[in-house]
Design an enzyme around this catalytic site. Structure first.
Site, PDB file in Angstrom:
ATOM      1  N   GLU A 168       0.922  -1.342  -0.002  1.00  0.00           N
ATOM      2  CA  GLU A 168      -0.022  -0.052   0.131  1.00  0.00           C
ATOM      3  C   GLU A 168       1.104   1.119   0.009  1.00  0.00           C
ATOM      4  O   GLU A 168       1.888   1.454   0.351  1.00  0.00           O
ATOM      5  CB  GLU A 168      -0.979   0.131   1.221  1.00  0.00           C
ATOM      6  CG  GLU A 168      -1.921   1.200   1.439  1.00  0.00           C
ATOM      7  CD  GLU A 168      -2.662   1.087   2.574  1.00  0.00           C
ATOM      8  OE1 GLU A 168      -3.700   1.796   2.611  1.00  0.00           O
ATOM      9  OE2 GLU A 168      -1.932   0.709   3.709  1.00  0.00           O
ATOM     10  N   CYS A 221      -4.666  -3.455   3.517  1.00  0.00           N
ATOM     11  CA  CYS A 221      -4.352  -3.230   4.900  1.00  0.00           C
ATOM     12  C   CYS A 221      -5.556  -3.091   5.950  1.00  0.00           C
ATOM     13  O   CYS A 221      -5.909  -4.070   6.424  1.00  0.00           O
ATOM     14  CB  CYS A 221      -3.817  -1.559   4.766  1.00  0.00           C
ATOM     15  SG  CYS A 221      -2.877  -1.520   6.334  1.00  0.00           S
ATOM     16  N   LYS A 270     -10.003   0.835  -1.396  1.00  0.00           N
ATOM     17  CA  LYS A 270      -9.766   0.510  -0.215  1.00  0.00           C
ATOM     18  C   LYS A 270     -11.095   0.912   0.693  1.00  0.00           C
ATOM     19  O   LYS A 270     -11.696   2.108   0.421  1.00  0.00           O
ATOM     20  CB  LYS A 270      -8.708   1.390   0.678  1.00  0.00           C
ATOM     21  CG  LYS A 270      -8.445   1.131   2.184  1.00  0.00           C
ATOM     22  CD  LYS A 270      -7.133   1.838   2.584  1.00  0.00           C
ATOM     23  CE  LYS A 270      -6.994   1.260   4.166  1.00  0.00           C
ATOM     24  NZ  LYS A 270      -5.838   2.037   4.657  1.00  0.00           N
TER      25      LYS A 270
END
Length: 310
Positions: free
Chosen positions: A55, A171, A137
């Site tokens: 990321e 993440c 995300k």
């Protein structure tokens, strides 16, 4: 077709390379791209079929600019979007590798009226045939919501690839079990998790949750991250990571579920085979079956939106 109905038969082991990507001051854009090529060359030497970059990887390019605000940094990175896509498309075609090219901040497709939240943090998956798949995300961290001009994603997807059915969790996404369970129900064999954590506590949250998702959904998780430091870049100033490839803690895998793990905070790659035959063995012959032994009827009796006791 659900996971329990699929037949996984004669596919060979699939090697995944997860990158511990080292940041530091850059002298030029070419230096950045040369670093990318070196990681890919290492993965090729290991006969990897897929490589997972972390990321905020293109945030490394911020070291070429003067200090700026988060809004300015997002716009600066957006200007690299076309080059980012064209270079990784070419690299995937030339190497024949599936490349998860970390995440990149851009504003393509963002609503123009959302002036204060006009960018996405998106992971792009590049295929040797030129196809590109993206995952925005879904779960922005409190800091990303508070201090960055970012919009969250709003979808889940599983992609058919030569190494199996692949999904992406970025993440913080991996810390929410619902998303990975949805992907498992959609047939995912492997979850790729590009991450960026700047301290040990953040890393271990993502690491432990990656292993938990592998256990409870009986699939593979490949975790990559950033290491090193750029003290003059407020947005990506320091990274802490130990990349790894994880499996269920059950037969035929190692008792701790760790197929491979890197040396903490070293600029390197970590490789392991995501063998679909072994995954099928785990799902059919493992000592426990947390994916299949769920009790939705029981869970449904407890409302999800109850107020938490103070």
């Amino acid at each position: 077709m659900g996971t329990s109905e699929r037949s996984i038969t004669t596919m060979k082991p699939n090697r995944i390379a997860a990158v511990q990507y080292g940041i530091g001051p850059l002298r030029s854009e070419n230096e950045f791209w040369n670093r990318i090529r070196r990681h890919i060359a290492k993965a090729e030497a290991e006969e990897a079929r897929v490589i997972v970059f972390p990321e905020y990887m293109t945030g490394h390019l911020l070291s070429l600019a003067s200090p700026m605000s988060n809004v300015e940094a997002c716009e600066y990175l957006h200007r690299f979007t076309d080059e980012y896509k064209s270079r990784f498309t070419r690299l995937s075609r030339e190497t024949g590798m599936l490349i998860l090219a970390g995440t990149h901040i851009h504003r393509d497709g963002a609503p123009t009226e959302a002036e204060s939240h006009a960018y996405y943090n998106e992971a792009f998956l590049f295929f040797p045939d030129g196809r590109i798949e993206g995952h925005k995300k879904n779960h922005l961290t409190p800091e990303e919501r508070r201090s960055w001009p970012l919009l969250p994603g709003d979808r889940y997807a599983v992609h058919d690839t030569d190494i199996g059915r692949v999904a992406i969790q970025i993440c913080y996404d991996i810390e929410f079990p619902e998303g990975s369970r949805i992907l498992a129900d959609m047939g995912a064999d492997i979850i790729l998790c590009p991450s960026y954590t700047d301290a040990a506590a953040g890393y271990w949250r993502v690491r432990h949750c990656s292993q938990a998702r592998a256990i409870e959904n009986q699939l593979y998780v490949a975790l990559s991250g950033i290491v090193g430091s750029m003290p003059d870049v407020a947005q990506v100033d320091e990274g802490y990571c130990q990349a790894g490839i994880f499996a269920p803690c059950d037969r035929p895998f190692p008792p701790n579920g760790i197929l491979a793990a890197g040396t903490v905070n070293r600029n390197t790659i970590v490789c392991a085979d995501a063998d679909l035959e072994r995954l099928a063995e785990n799902r059919s012959l493992g000592a426990v079956s947390p994916y299949f032994d769920r009790r939705p009827d029981l869970y449904a009796a407890y409302p999800a939106n109850r107020e938490r006791p103070s």
